[in-house]
Each structure stands twice: as C-alpha cells, then as structure tokens.
Design an enzyme around this catalytic site. Structure first.
Site, PDB file in Angstrom:
ATOM      1  N   GLU A 196      -9.797  -9.551   2.642  1.00  0.00           N
ATOM      2  CA  GLU A 196     -10.055  -8.126   2.352  1.00  0.00           C
ATOM      3  C   GLU A 196     -11.362  -7.934   1.575  1.00  0.00           C
ATOM      4  OE1 GLU A 196      -6.720  -5.885   0.934  1.00  0.00           O
ATOM      5  OE2 GLU A 196      -7.958  -4.141   0.440  1.00  0.00           O
TER       6      GLU A 196
ATOM      7  N   SER B  81       0.838  -1.203   0.000  1.00  0.00           N
ATOM      8  CA  SER B  81       0.000   0.000   0.000  1.00  0.00           C
ATOM      9  C   SER B  81       0.872   1.252   0.000  1.00  0.00           C
ATOM     10  CB  SER B  81      -0.921   0.005   1.228  1.00  0.00           C
ATOM     11  OG  SER B  81      -0.186  -0.246   2.413  1.00  0.00           O
TER      12      SER B  81
HETATM   13  O1  KIV Z   1      -0.555  -3.408   1.342  1.00  0.00           O
HETATM   14  C1  KIV Z   1      -1.225  -3.409   2.385  1.00  0.00           C
HETATM   15  O2  KIV Z   1      -1.135  -2.507   3.222  1.00  0.00           O
HETATM   16  C2  KIV Z   1      -2.128  -4.536   2.587  1.00  0.00           C
HETATM   17  C3  KIV Z   1      -3.126  -4.435   3.692  1.00  0.00           C
HETATM   18  C4  KIV Z   1      -4.167  -3.460   3.350  1.00  0.00           C
HETATM   19  C5  KIV Z   1      -3.680  -5.758   4.048  1.00  0.00           C
HETATM   20  O3  KIV Z   1      -2.073  -5.480   1.873  1.00  0.00           O
END
Ligand code: KIV
Length: 263
Positions: free
Chosen positions: A180, A44
C-alpha cells in the site's frame, strides 16, 4: 470457486488478482455478479461504514459480524478477513486464536499488517492451516507512527526494509502480500523478488493484482480521496439527486402517484 492456491496460479500465469472490499450481503452479491473473485472484508469499514477517522477502533466483534455477512453470501469468491488493531499485535497466541475466529466466521484467509515483526504469527497460522496475507507499506493501523497517511518506502533504506519484510513474510508462509502507498518502482521490485502475488493499492501497475475500497471505487466516500483512488462511478452524486427528488416529489404531492398506490 476461487481458492488460495489459485492466487499462486494467477501469479504464475500472469493473470491479475482483482480484489475489492465488501462489508455486507448486498454488495457481496454485486461483486460476484461483476466477476470479482476475491473479497476483502477490510477494517477500512471503521472509516467508510462506522464513520471513524481511522481503523484503530474496529474490534474483532465488528470484523466477525461483517465477515459473517460477506462469507454467508459469497458463493464463489475467496473471502479474506482483515485482522483489526490489537487482535494480533500483543502476542502470537492472541493472533492465532483471533485468526481462527475469522475462519470460523467463514473467511478463507486472513490479512494482517506488518513485516518482520509478524513472521512468528504468520508461521504459527500457516502451520495450523490458516492462510495469511501480509500487508506492507502504508499500513493504516500504524497511522500515528507515520503522522498521517503518507507514502512509505521512498528512501533507499526504507525500500530495502520493505523488500526484506516481503521476503520474510513469504518465507514464513504468507500466501500473498498487499503493498500500500509506495513508489511503483519499489512495488515492481518486490513483485519480481517474491514468488507470492503482490496486491497493490497505491503501489503502481506492476503488482500481480490490485485492491480498492468498494466505496472509493464507486464514488460513495469523498471525505478523503487518496491519489491512488479512481472512482469508477459517482454513486454519492446519484444518491443525493435521488434523495432530493424523492423529498421534492413528496412535498409537491407527486409521489406516490396512482402507479404506486393500491386501488
Ligand atoms: O482495510 C482495507 O480495506 C484494506 C485495503 C485497503 C487493503 O486493508
């Protein structure tokens, strides 16, 4: 010190696994001070740190850099490195080598997206001692296939598929699975059907744990706020106010005052 076997113990003891993402040393220290025991260096970061529209451009080098910052600072939390797009999809060998690089950078486990198609990777990593966390449901690296960030597992067939994916990951050796953006009832069913902990994000309250992206949780990122995000603070508003006041005070000659000046 939180360890991989503790994840299983938490599920057995019905103790929630609390996970937050972090990408740097400062926030890693804050998370630990707040008692957060599991830190995900999530891809993310492509969106919240790098400003990209999705996670697809994140590279192994990006992930290893941030994993080193977090793992080099963390004293007692379990650090999970998130495998970026195309670091594990092309072949089992790629996947194994790249997963190993995360552990060399200081992570204690890796996370990858996908179900049945990934079981050979999960098994190969498990065999050589690399703990793997699965990720099912709305897996952001497949955003183009979904045509956007959309809730998954609403239909009966899709729900059945996600349940069998979770079981396949467990059988291959995964130590936990992130669920998710899926109906809470489906996440509950998966949680009851597998012995490994489920960690939900937009998957309702019945999962064995929860994860949120740090900047969402702190109210710092507001370009896109999914329904499942609850901002526990409003740091963007605070930061804007502070920056505007600083600008004003310099313009008005109020800063620096005697208190901030050497005599
Ligand atoms: O990349 C991320 O932060 C994630 C979480 C949202 C589970 O995969």
């Amino acid at each position: 010190m939180m360890t991989v076997p503790d994840l299983q113990r938490y599920k057995r003891d019905k103790k929630k696994v609390i996970v937050v993402t972090a990408y740097d040393a400062l926030f890693t220290r804050l998370l630990e001070q707040a008692g957060i025991e599991v830190i995900l260096v999530g891809d993310s970061l492509g969106v919240v740190v790098q400003g990209k529209p999705n996670t697809l451009a994140v590279t192994m080098e990006d992930m290893l850099y941030h994993t080193k910052l977090v793992a080099g600072t963390a004293q007692k939390s379990l650090v999970i490195g998130d495998m970026p797009f195309m670091s594990y999809q092309a072949s089992k060998e790629d996947a194994l080598r790249n997963a190993g690089r995360f552990l060399q950078a200081g992570a204690h486990a890796i996370k990858l997206e996908g179900g049945a198609a990934m079981v050979d990777r999960v098994a190969a990593m498990t065999e050589v001692g690399i703990p793997v966390i699965g990720h099912l449901g709305m897996t952001p690296q497949s955003v183009n296939q979904y045509g956007g960030y959309k809730v998954q597992g609403k239909g009966k067939d899709q729900a059945q598929m996600l349940l069998s994916d979770a079981k396949a990951l467990e059988a291959a050796g995964a130590v936990a699975v992130v669920l998710e953006a899926m109906p809470a009832s489906l996440a509950q069913n998966i949680t009851e059907e597998v012995a490994i902990p489920t960690i939900g994000i937009g998957a309702g309250p019945h999962c064995d744990g929860q994860v949120l992206v740090l900047y969402d949780l702190l109210g710092m990122f507001d370009e896109f706020i999914p329904k499942f995000v609850k901002p526990y603070a409003h740091l963007k508003a605070d930061a804007l106010q502070a920056l505007r006041r600083y600008k004003e005070e310099v313009e008005e000659g109020k800063f620096p005052s005697d208190a901030e000046s050497y005599q």
